[in-house]
Scaffold this active site. Structure first.
Site, PDB file in Angstrom:
ATOM      1  N   SER A  57    -130.419  71.151   0.185  1.00  0.00           N
ATOM      2  CA  SER A  57    -131.055  71.831  -0.935  1.00  0.00           C
ATOM      3  C   SER A  57    -131.484  73.255  -0.538  1.00  0.00           C
ATOM      4  O   SER A  57    -131.174  74.236  -1.219  1.00  0.00           O
ATOM      5  CB  SER A  57    -132.264  70.992  -1.375  1.00  0.00           C
ATOM      6  N   LYS A  95    -129.143  77.175  -1.368  1.00  0.00           N
ATOM      7  CA  LYS A  95    -129.674  78.341  -2.084  1.00  0.00           C
ATOM      8  C   LYS A  95    -129.610  79.592  -1.198  1.00  0.00           C
ATOM      9  O   LYS A  95    -129.298  80.683  -1.669  1.00  0.00           O
ATOM     10  CB  LYS A  95    -131.107  78.064  -2.537  1.00  0.00           C
ATOM     11  N   ASP A 148    -128.333  72.113  -7.413  1.00  0.00           N
ATOM     12  CA  ASP A 148    -129.553  71.783  -6.661  1.00  0.00           C
ATOM     13  C   ASP A 148    -130.739  71.613  -7.594  1.00  0.00           C
ATOM     14  O   ASP A 148    -131.583  70.738  -7.389  1.00  0.00           O
ATOM     15  CB  ASP A 148    -129.860  72.856  -5.613  1.00  0.00           C
ATOM     16  N   HIS A 154    -136.873  81.823   5.348  1.00  0.00           N
ATOM     17  CA  HIS A 154    -137.313  80.741   4.447  1.00  0.00           C
ATOM     18  C   HIS A 154    -138.386  79.938   5.151  1.00  0.00           C
ATOM     19  O   HIS A 154    -138.224  79.563   6.313  1.00  0.00           O
ATOM     20  CB  HIS A 154    -136.147  79.824   4.072  1.00  0.00           C
ATOM     21  N   ARG A 173    -134.572  64.002  -7.684  1.00  0.00           N
ATOM     22  CA  ARG A 173    -135.197  63.508  -6.442  1.00  0.00           C
ATOM     23  C   ARG A 173    -136.704  63.414  -6.612  1.00  0.00           C
ATOM     24  O   ARG A 173    -137.349  62.488  -6.110  1.00  0.00           O
ATOM     25  CB  ARG A 173    -134.849  64.446  -5.273  1.00  0.00           C
TER      26      ARG A 173
END
Ligand code: URA
Length: 423
Positions: free
Chosen positions: A183, A187, A161, A82, A168
């Site tokens: 968050s 995932k 999320d 990620h 947010r």
């Protein structure tokens, strides 16, 4: 539960209990607690933070709001990457097939871009026919057969999320380290990967410009992943100048294919991709040299198979912009700076990115950096190419680039793309 009481507790610095956290996440997804109350809680979390125990439970509650994928039936070890997002970051397009070619399964559930950083799905959608939506069974079959998949995360994964992130976004509570960590990691944990390498970017073009905060985010995510049974390592990498040379969807696909074909005109991109690949393979317990798979064509072959499996034509001509203009050097010297954020904003203004989630992006728009920091240039030489289908966007993009390039007589201090490994 009394929501007002819960907000006041966090506001006053008291630790929330597991039962309170579970309740608020469930109630928010069910729609039985109002947006304004959750917004107030998020703002209290923004200022007060979350303890290690609170963040672990917060993340667990987000994961439990949806399905958790089971990849345990695959014959290969699973490992994902990620990135916190940067300008010209097309690493996933090279990395997923590269690591697959070395024997791992890479389940990359990706997103679309918002603002000045691009999204992996937007890039791949520049390939005619390519589709991002796969069913779970299609995804599993592709992972087993080819070893890599890059597709959209299904709506069933961490739905809490999605709702929290949207709130947010409109309440000034995005830039909270525990909320970002929860968050992202919810995932990735829900996706079912066994291990994960994080590329946390630092610099003008990154989500976080400050190194200390980026380090804290990386440490928080590594710990959170481990608490949930994942093997996680984080790399801190620089994002002061665009990664590689292309910024924009089709332009980045073309550059990724160049790298996969063994042409090495983007040393920073290759360096970061190989560093991430080595960490991924180590976590997956695979002993292989990814630079070999990049040179011998096996990573390219996986990339082509992945594109074909998702309906794309890897040989199709990529969209090309109707207008291409140059930005030229106003003096002779050495490029000391090429600012990532300014180039990202210019590419976005040319049409490569979106301002709101529902906006469409242009496949062909973007910027090609003909020069990079440290290179010599002469007055009048082309530095950047601006690509767009709408010529009226060109002046707007040039304005973003006004102070983006510094030319002087000294080269910039040499830096490595990878700043630190946190494991
Ligand atoms: N990306 C995410 O998925 N979540 C955040 O909170 C920030 C960036």
């Amino acid at each position: 539960m009394d929501m007002v009481n819960l907000i006041c507790s966090k506001r006053d610095g008291r630790e929330l209990t597991a039962a309170e956290i579970d309740w608020v996440i469930n109630a928010y997804v069910a729609g039985t607690v109002a947006d304004e109350q959750v917004a107030a809680l998020l703002m209290a979390v923004f200022w007060r933070g979350l303890s290690v125990a609170e963040l672990s439970r917060w993340t667990a509650a987000i994961i439990a709001s949806g399905e958790r994928m089971d990849l345990s039936g695959l014959s290969r070890p699973t490992v994902d990457k990620h990135s916190t997002g940067g300008v010209g970051d097309k690493v996933s397009l090279i990395l997923a097939p590269l690591v697959a070619a070395c024997g791992a399964a890479v389940p990359q559930l990706s997103g679309r871009g918002l603002g000045h950083t691009g999204g992996t799905l937007d890039k791949l959608e520049a390939i005619p026919g390519w589709r991002s939506e796969l069913s779970n069974s299609e995804m599993l079959a592709q992972l087993e057969e080819i070893g890599c998949v890059i597709c959209a995360a299904g709506a069933g994964l961490a739905p809490a999320d999605r709702k929290l992130y949207a709130l947010r976004d409109v309440t000034g509570t995005v830039e909270s380290i525990p909320l970002i960590a929860g968050s992202i990691m919810s995932k990735k944990i829900a996706e079912g990967t066994q291990s994960l390498v994080l590329d946390v970017k630092v610099g003008s073009g990154a989500f976080m410009a400050d190194r200390d905060r980026a380090t804290e985010l990386a440490r928080t995510m590594v710990r959170l992943g481990r608490d949930h049974g994942l093997k996680v390592t984080a790399l801190l990498s620089t994002m002061d100048t665009p990664l590689g040379r292309a910024v924009g969807n089709a332009l980045e696909v073309a550059e990724a294919v160049e790298v996969l074909s063994g042409r090495d005109d983007s040393p920073d991109l290759v360096e970061l991709t190989l560093a991430l690949a080595r960490e991924m393979l180590e976590l997956a317990g695979i002993q292989a040299d990814p630079s070999v798979a990049l040179r011998n064509g096996s990573a390219l072959e996986r990339y082509r198979a992945m594109v074909v499996a998702q309906g794309g034509d890897p040989d199709a001509t990529l969209p090309r912009a109707a207008h291409i203009e140059l930005v030229t050097a106003d003096q002779t010297g050495i490029v000391g700076r090429l600012d990532a954020r300014a180039v990202g904003v210019a590419a976005w203004r040319l049409g490569a990115g979106r301002a709101r989630k529902e906006d469409a992006v242009s496949a062909s728009a973007g910027v090609v950096c003909r020069i990079k920091p440290g290179e010599k240039v002469t007055e009048g030489q082309a530095l950047l190419e601006l690509h767009t289908d709408q010529s009226e966007r060109l002046d707007w993009a040039r304005e973003a680039l006004k102070d983006a390039i510094a030319i002087g007589d000294q080269p910039p201090a040499p830096t490595s793309v990878v700043l630190e490994v946190i494991s």
